[in-house]
Design an enzyme around this catalytic site. Sequence first.
Site, PDB file in Angstrom:
ATOM      1  N   GLU A  77       0.845  -1.204   0.000  1.00  0.00           N
ATOM      2  CA  GLU A  77       0.000   0.000   0.000  1.00  0.00           C
ATOM      3  C   GLU A  77       0.880   1.254   0.000  1.00  0.00           C
ATOM      4  OE1 GLU A  77      -2.999  -0.173   3.076  1.00  0.00           O
ATOM      5  OE2 GLU A  77      -3.248  -2.315   2.788  1.00  0.00           O
ATOM      6  N   TRP A 108     -12.487  -5.748   6.195  1.00  0.00           N
ATOM      7  CA  TRP A 108     -11.359  -5.345   7.041  1.00  0.00           C
ATOM      8  C   TRP A 108     -11.949  -4.690   8.285  1.00  0.00           C
ATOM      9  CZ3 TRP A 108      -6.390  -6.093   7.890  1.00  0.00           C
ATOM     10  CH2 TRP A 108      -5.779  -5.259   8.845  1.00  0.00           C
TER      11      TRP A 108
END
Length: 363
Positions: free
Chosen positions: A142, A343
């Site tokens: 990320e 998540w």
Amino acid sequence: MAYSKKHSFLRISTLLMVLHFSSAKAAIKGGYWYSDSGLAVSDINPSYFTHLFCAFADLDPNSNQVTISSAHAASFSTFTQTIQAKSSSVKTLLSIGGGGGSALAAQFAKMASQASSRKSFIDSSIKLARDNNFNGLDLDWEYPSSNTDMTNFGSLIKEWRAAVAAEASSSGKPALLLSAAVGGSDQITPLQYYPGQDIANNLDWVNVMTYDLFTSDGYPTTTQPPAPLKNPTGQFSVDEGITKWIGLGVPKSKLALGLPFYGYKWSLSDPNIHGLFSKANQGLGAVKYKDIKNAGPQIVYNSTYVTNYGFKGTDWYGYDDTQSISAKVSYAKQNGLFGYFSWHIEQDSNWALSQVASQAWGT
Ligand SMILES: *[C@@H]1O[C@H](CO)[C@@H](O)[C@H](O)[C@H]1NC(C)=O
């Protein structure tokens, strides 16, 4: 003769039906287990999932190998057997990396920039997955952030796929699954640079992180829907991200839609003005779904944006509750996506969101 011809025709059409049926059924109902969340693996209810991600393994920036920290060694090495003892069909994946900010992103970029360091990463990841009985590997870089990074990302997954295929043929085991968590909106990271063709050819699917679009850190003075499915007044939404991913040439059947099991909190300027886009004094950061429920706010579902929000006094929460989760999962199903993932699962409240998501997808 006529009879046997008809007979074999029937057999072939039955076979085609079975093949069609089984391919139509392939789907992901995914969830990330975050090792630092405090949820014991033995307390996971795997019945709402097809795939569970064990997060996170680390990238050693010196050796470029994937490692599991000693603090997590015991829970990671027994993760798969603990899950599959309860639900034998659930697949487990070891997730590598995570939202570690720009320093971690730079380490991934460096690893991916050279064939030799990519090989260290790939070979160590496969060994780690096999040694710890995972069914697959999930790359959470990320984010790749330049054209060079994206080209290297493409090389990495191409070489990873080749190595995974070679290992499967030499070990005789089913090939490890390969997925990656990727940007979910241009609001988060530019999507157009992702190598769509390489992803389509080499990954089993991507987890599209369609959340954190409008946070209380980014927008402290106005209440927001953090992950709206639709956005009639703006550019960014879950639908925007998914549409862009389809435009990159990744088949819909390889896209999993991300569901946040948390929201963001604001402090309202006026407790009597509590709609979306109300004036706020300040942003108060991320809050778990279960903590929002426990706070007991009055809850509203807004079907225009497809978000929930809640308010109590000056406390205001933008988040996904059962209605918006269910609507997002229905969107994923109706649009022919591979499925969804959340998540992360510890933030759920007695599995309420996991259950409603699983039911909304159906079987
Ligand atoms: C959702 O919120 C927006 C902004 O306040 C509002 O304009 C819209 O009417 C709401 N939609 C519904 C269905 O209430």
